[in-house]
Enzyme design. Structure first.
Site, PDB file in Angstrom:
ATOM      1  N   ASP A  95       0.843  -1.013  -0.029  1.00 49.19           N
ATOM      2  CA  ASP A  95      -0.064  -0.002   0.142  1.00 49.19           C
ATOM      3  C   ASP A  95       0.884   1.270  -0.102  1.00 49.19           C
ATOM      4  O   ASP A  95       1.477   1.435   0.879  1.00 49.19           O
ATOM      5  CB  ASP A  95      -0.813   0.073   1.198  1.00 49.19           C
ATOM      6  CG  ASP A  95      -1.877   1.141   1.263  1.00 49.19           C
ATOM      7  OD1 ASP A  95      -2.927   1.122   0.604  1.00 49.19           O
ATOM      8  OD2 ASP A  95      -1.377   2.155   1.754  1.00 49.19           O
ATOM      9  N   TYR A 113       3.160  10.206  -0.136  1.00 48.53           N
ATOM     10  CA  TYR A 113       3.999   9.514   0.870  1.00 48.53           C
ATOM     11  C   TYR A 113       5.387   9.959   0.460  1.00 48.53           C
ATOM     12  O   TYR A 113       6.375   9.655   1.431  1.00 48.53           O
ATOM     13  CB  TYR A 113       3.828   7.964   0.992  1.00 48.53           C
ATOM     14  CG  TYR A 113       2.615   7.710   1.749  1.00 48.53           C
ATOM     15  CD1 TYR A 113       1.568   8.518   2.306  1.00 48.53           C
ATOM     16  CD2 TYR A 113       2.117   6.177   1.453  1.00 48.53           C
ATOM     17  CE1 TYR A 113       0.429   7.908   2.697  1.00 48.53           C
ATOM     18  CE2 TYR A 113       1.012   5.757   1.971  1.00 48.53           C
ATOM     19  CZ  TYR A 113      -0.063   6.830   2.491  1.00 48.53           C
ATOM     20  OH  TYR A 113      -1.243   6.287   3.071  1.00 48.53           O
ATOM     21  N   LYS A 145      -2.630   6.057  -4.247  1.00 51.92           N
ATOM     22  CA  LYS A 145      -3.925   6.887  -4.064  1.00 51.92           C
ATOM     23  C   LYS A 145      -3.618   8.208  -4.821  1.00 51.92           C
ATOM     24  O   LYS A 145      -2.352   8.873  -4.904  1.00 51.92           O
ATOM     25  CB  LYS A 145      -3.957   7.245  -2.482  1.00 51.92           C
ATOM     26  CG  LYS A 145      -4.171   5.977  -1.575  1.00 51.92           C
ATOM     27  CD  LYS A 145      -3.977   6.277  -0.312  1.00 51.92           C
ATOM     28  CE  LYS A 145      -3.658   4.750   0.786  1.00 51.92           C
ATOM     29  NZ  LYS A 145      -2.481   4.425   0.386  1.00 51.92           N
ATOM     30  N   HIS A 195      -7.517   9.712  -2.406  1.00 56.98           N
ATOM     31  CA  HIS A 195      -7.030   9.859  -0.739  1.00 56.98           C
ATOM     32  C   HIS A 195      -7.794  10.352   0.144  1.00 56.98           C
ATOM     33  O   HIS A 195      -8.251  10.014   1.341  1.00 56.98           O
ATOM     34  CB  HIS A 195      -5.547  10.297  -0.854  1.00 56.98           C
ATOM     35  CG  HIS A 195      -4.542   9.954   0.190  1.00 56.98           C
ATOM     36  ND1 HIS A 195      -3.244  10.087   0.078  1.00 56.98           N
ATOM     37  CD2 HIS A 195      -4.732   9.470   1.405  1.00 56.98           C
ATOM     38  CE1 HIS A 195      -2.753   9.552   0.976  1.00 56.98           C
ATOM     39  NE2 HIS A 195      -3.522   9.414   1.899  1.00 56.98           N
TER      40      HIS A 195
END
Length: 290
Positions: A46, A51, A76, A107
């Site tokens: 994931d 990120y 996402k 997201h």
């Protein structure tokens, strides 16, 4: 060990345990992903554009030697890409070195100004987050559906969506979201939302199941008693914990009794309701406790 899987509403099988990569430093995530896939037996990773470590996730996948076709990868789309979802996907695919995703999520159900002062969190002069007040969530979703039709993603879903925001999609969508990824743990069980998702064929996914950074929930007396019998989907960069998470989650789920589940389900209602992930979004997200 290979984790059990669930069947999504589109027919795709999704491994029940994923290696999370949020807050993993780029220099650490390469080895974590490589180890998870090659040594621990994970088949679900994931990640997310937000990120800032997707390139390293892709590098870890490549170094593992596991064929891409055997790995379920989730990413996402971020808020600054709601008006241009395919651009966001193309950037993610380029970062990862892939030509498709297994699952692509929205997201947050919030569109951020794509022409603002920052491509991650644009802000207004007063310091608040620069959102597109007039943007409709369904318009983001229609673009997500187009990606499935193009074959660039196999399944689509959402993250951080209340029933209110899900209904904005369900009233007009062609493709029902396959997944709703949520902050789920004993302090924030969201029972009503989970039941709503299940009634619509939407699979709930848990992030921060131990309360995010530092796993604070594991210190709770009730959870501590039952920790070995609770499903844990926590992220880690430590090999021993990566392995333990994959092995412990399915085994723990099998040991839970009805009494255990009732005790865990009652923790939040007993006065401990709390969210650990609560960004200062200047909009109503439709959550009772926000």
């Amino acid at each position: 060990m290979v984790a059990p899987s669930y069947k999504l509403n589109c027919g795709l099988e999704i491994p029940a345990v994923a290696l999370g990569t949020w807050q993993s430093k780029p220099e650490e995530v390469v080895s974590a992903v490589e180890y998870a896939l090659k040594d621990a037996g994970y088949r679900h990773i994931d990640c997310a554009w937000a990120y800032s470590n997707e390139k390293q996730v892709g590098e870890g996948v490549a170094k593992s030697g596991i064929p891409r076709s055997e790995i379920f990868v989730t990413s996402k789309v971020w808020g600054t890409y709601h008006t241009r979802v395919e651009d966001g996907l193309n950037e993610t695919l380029s970062n990862l070195g892939f030509d498709y995703l297994d699952l692509y999520l929205v997201h947050w159900p919030i569109a951020l100004n794509p022409k603002g002062n920052n491509n991650f969190i644009p802000t207004r002069p007063d310091g608040s987050r620069d959102i597109l007040d007039d943007w409709k969530f369904i318009d983001t979703w229609k673009q997500m559906e187009a990606l499935v039709k193009k074959g660039k993603v196999k399944a689509i879903g959402v993250s951080n969506c209340s029933q209110m925001n899900l209904e904005k999609i369900l009233s007009e969508c062609e493709i029902v979201p396959a997944v709703n990824q949520l902050e789920l743990h004993v302090y924030n069980p969201q029972h009503k939302l989970i039941e709503f998702c299940k009634s619509k064929g939407i699979l709930p996914q848990a992030y921060s199941p131990l309360g995010s950074t530092g796993s604070p929930i594991i210190k709770d007396d009730t959870v501590d008693i039952l920790a070995k019998g609770w499903v844990l989907l926590a992220k880690s960069i430590t090999p021993s914990r990566i392995t333990a998470n994959l092995k412990g989650a399915p085994e723990g789920a099998a040991t839970l009794t009805a009494e255990d589940i009732a005790k865990l389900d009652g923790v939040a209602a007993g006065g401990k309701q709390h969210r650990f992930v609560k960004p200062p979004w200047p909009v109503d997200l439709g959550f009772d406790d926000w």
